[in-house]
Motif scaffolding. Structure first.
Motif, PDB file in Angstrom:
ATOM      1  N   UNK A   1       0.917  -1.087   0.151  1.00 17.33           N
ATOM      2  CA  UNK A   1      -0.004   0.033  -0.009  1.00 17.33           C
ATOM      3  C   UNK A   1       0.826   1.062  -0.234  1.00 17.33           C
ATOM      4  N   UNK A   2       0.863   2.097  -1.108  1.00 18.72           N
ATOM      5  CA  UNK A   2       1.678   3.194  -1.116  1.00 18.72           C
ATOM      6  C   UNK A   2       0.709   4.173  -1.021  1.00 18.72           C
ATOM      7  N   UNK A   3       1.292   5.138  -0.129  1.00 18.73           N
ATOM      8  CA  UNK A   3       0.277   6.334   0.230  1.00 18.73           C
ATOM      9  C   UNK A   3       1.352   7.371   0.524  1.00 18.73           C
ATOM     10  N   UNK A   4       1.027   8.720  -0.050  1.00 17.82           N
ATOM     11  CA  UNK A   4       1.844   9.959   0.329  1.00 17.82           C
ATOM     12  C   UNK A   4       1.071  10.600   1.451  1.00 17.82           C
ATOM     13  N   UNK A   5       2.227  11.440   2.044  1.00 13.62           N
ATOM     14  CA  UNK A   5       1.742  12.400   2.859  1.00 13.62           C
ATOM     15  C   UNK A   5       0.698  13.340   2.551  1.00 13.62           C
ATOM     16  N   UNK A   6       0.779  13.763   1.120  1.00 20.09           N
ATOM     17  CA  UNK A   6      -0.141  14.709   0.615  1.00 20.09           C
ATOM     18  C   UNK A   6      -1.666  14.053   0.518  1.00 20.09           C
ATOM     19  N   UNK A   7      -1.970  12.730   0.302  1.00 25.11           N
ATOM     20  CA  UNK A   7      -2.954  11.907   0.299  1.00 25.11           C
ATOM     21  C   UNK A   7      -3.506  12.122   1.789  1.00 25.11           C
ATOM     22  N   UNK A   8      -2.963  11.812   2.599  1.00 23.59           N
ATOM     23  CA  UNK A   8      -3.282  11.601   4.158  1.00 23.59           C
ATOM     24  C   UNK A   8      -3.811  13.046   4.442  1.00 23.59           C
ATOM     25  N   UNK A   9      -3.159  14.008   3.967  1.00 21.81           N
ATOM     26  CA  UNK A   9      -3.670  15.498   4.277  1.00 21.81           C
ATOM     27  C   UNK A   9      -4.793  15.869   3.416  1.00 21.81           C
ATOM     28  N   UNK A  10      -4.766  15.476   2.360  1.00 24.39           N
ATOM     29  CA  UNK A  10      -5.859  15.883   1.561  1.00 24.39           C
ATOM     30  C   UNK A  10      -7.244  15.143   2.088  1.00 24.39           C
ATOM     31  N   UNK A  11      -6.990  13.758   2.389  1.00 29.64           N
ATOM     32  CA  UNK A  11      -7.955  13.128   2.895  1.00 29.64           C
ATOM     33  C   UNK A  11      -8.837  13.361   4.108  1.00 29.64           C
ATOM     34  N   UNK A  12      -7.770  13.927   5.066  1.00 31.77           N
ATOM     35  CA  UNK A  12      -8.358  14.555   6.489  1.00 31.77           C
ATOM     36  C   UNK A  12      -8.919  15.866   6.072  1.00 31.77           C
ATOM     37  N   UNK A  13      -8.700  16.606   5.028  1.00 31.52           N
ATOM     38  CA  UNK A  13      -9.323  17.886   4.848  1.00 31.52           C
ATOM     39  C   UNK A  13     -10.686  17.641   4.152  1.00 31.52           C
ATOM     40  N   UNK A  41       5.116  14.858  -0.811  1.00 29.96           N
ATOM     41  CA  UNK A  41       4.676  13.925  -2.127  1.00 29.96           C
ATOM     42  C   UNK A  41       5.311  12.761  -2.146  1.00 29.96           C
ATOM     43  N   UNK A  42       6.059  12.265  -1.148  1.00 34.91           N
ATOM     44  CA  UNK A  42       6.579  10.954  -0.920  1.00 34.91           C
ATOM     45  C   UNK A  42       6.055  10.170  -0.320  1.00 34.91           C
ATOM     46  N   UNK A  43       6.236   8.619  -0.677  1.00 36.28           N
ATOM     47  CA  UNK A  43       5.693   7.570  -0.035  1.00 36.28           C
ATOM     48  C   UNK A  43       5.910   7.659   1.755  1.00 36.28           C
ATOM     49  N   UNK A  44       4.815   7.417   2.531  1.00 35.13           N
ATOM     50  CA  UNK A  44       4.648   7.463   3.861  1.00 35.13           C
ATOM     51  C   UNK A  44       5.549   6.172   4.265  1.00 35.13           C
ATOM     52  N   UNK A  45       6.521   6.609   5.222  1.00 39.13           N
ATOM     53  CA  UNK A  45       7.408   5.367   5.747  1.00 39.13           C
ATOM     54  C   UNK A  45       6.784   5.137   7.122  1.00 39.13           C
ATOM     55  N   UNK A  46       5.888   4.098   7.365  1.00 30.73           N
ATOM     56  CA  UNK A  46       5.631   3.835   8.698  1.00 30.73           C
ATOM     57  C   UNK A  46       5.288   2.287   8.759  1.00 30.73           C
ATOM     58  N   UNK A  47       5.074   1.675  10.020  1.00 40.16           N
ATOM     59  CA  UNK A  47       4.526   0.366  10.089  1.00 40.16           C
ATOM     60  C   UNK A  47       3.356   0.298   9.272  1.00 40.16           C
ATOM     61  N   UNK A  48       3.080  -0.969   8.729  1.00 44.28           N
ATOM     62  CA  UNK A  48       1.833  -1.362   7.953  1.00 44.28           C
ATOM     63  C   UNK A  48       0.721  -1.271   8.908  1.00 44.28           C
ATOM     64  N   UNK A  49       0.985  -1.720  10.282  1.00 42.63           N
ATOM     65  CA  UNK A  49      -0.167  -1.526  11.017  1.00 42.63           C
ATOM     66  C   UNK A  49      -0.698  -0.297  11.433  1.00 42.63           C
ATOM     67  N   UNK A  50       0.360   0.738  11.365  1.00 37.41           N
ATOM     68  CA  UNK A  50       0.046   1.998  11.637  1.00 37.41           C
ATOM     69  C   UNK A  50      -0.783   2.605  10.420  1.00 37.41           C
ATOM     70  N   UNK A  51      -0.151   2.591   9.282  1.00 34.78           N
ATOM     71  CA  UNK A  51      -0.813   2.934   8.102  1.00 34.78           C
ATOM     72  C   UNK A  51      -2.372   2.353   8.163  1.00 34.78           C
ATOM     73  N   UNK A  52      -2.567   1.092   8.177  1.00 39.37           N
ATOM     74  CA  UNK A  52      -3.780   0.553   8.251  1.00 39.37           C
ATOM     75  C   UNK A  52      -4.674   1.176   9.187  1.00 39.37           C
ATOM     76  N   UNK A  53      -4.410   1.494  10.458  1.00 40.08           N
ATOM     77  CA  UNK A  53      -5.126   2.294  11.315  1.00 40.08           C
ATOM     78  C   UNK A  53      -5.746   3.309  10.866  1.00 40.08           C
ATOM     79  N   UNK A  54      -4.533   4.344  10.517  1.00 38.84           N
ATOM     80  CA  UNK A  54      -5.106   5.462   9.775  1.00 38.84           C
ATOM     81  C   UNK A  54      -5.999   5.473   8.494  1.00 38.84           C
ATOM     82  N   UNK A  55      -5.622   4.641   7.642  1.00 37.84           N
ATOM     83  CA  UNK A  55      -6.704   4.319   6.583  1.00 37.84           C
ATOM     84  C   UNK A  55      -7.969   4.072   6.964  1.00 37.84           C
ATOM     85  N   UNK A  56      -8.022   2.960   8.049  1.00 33.28           N
ATOM     86  CA  UNK A  56      -9.362   2.701   8.434  1.00 33.28           C
ATOM     87  C   UNK A  56     -10.133   3.802   9.329  1.00 33.28           C
TER      88      UNK A  56
END
Length: 83
Positions: A1-13, A41-56
């Protein structure tokens, strides 16, 4: 799962929530959310379980992260869920 910081920021907004709200919903620290968004614009580098919790947590707030593996012709991004 490749997610960028900008995607998370945009999703939150798009969801209309603050960093602290996302952190609380995902059960991560606010610094984790800040650091993820700081990836820009770079891919977020965190543990997969952290990224899944944020996505959820974003999904629970009505926003979907669209990555390169999805069928969107426009590539990665964010969008409101249909349901």
């Amino acid at each position: 799962m490749n997610v960028t910081g900008n995607q998370i920021k945009a999703a939150r907004a798009l969801a209309g929530i603050e960093q602290a709200d996302l952190a609380s919903a995902a059960k991560v620290s606010i610094n984790t959310v800040r650091n993820m968004e700081a990836s820009g614009k770079d891919v977020v580098r965190v543990r997969l379980d952290t990224l899944i919790r944020v996505r959820d947590a974003l999904l629970a707030n009505g926003v979907k992260l669209v990555d390169d593996g999805d069928t969107s012709p426009d590539g990665p991004g964010v969008r409101l869920r249909k349901d």
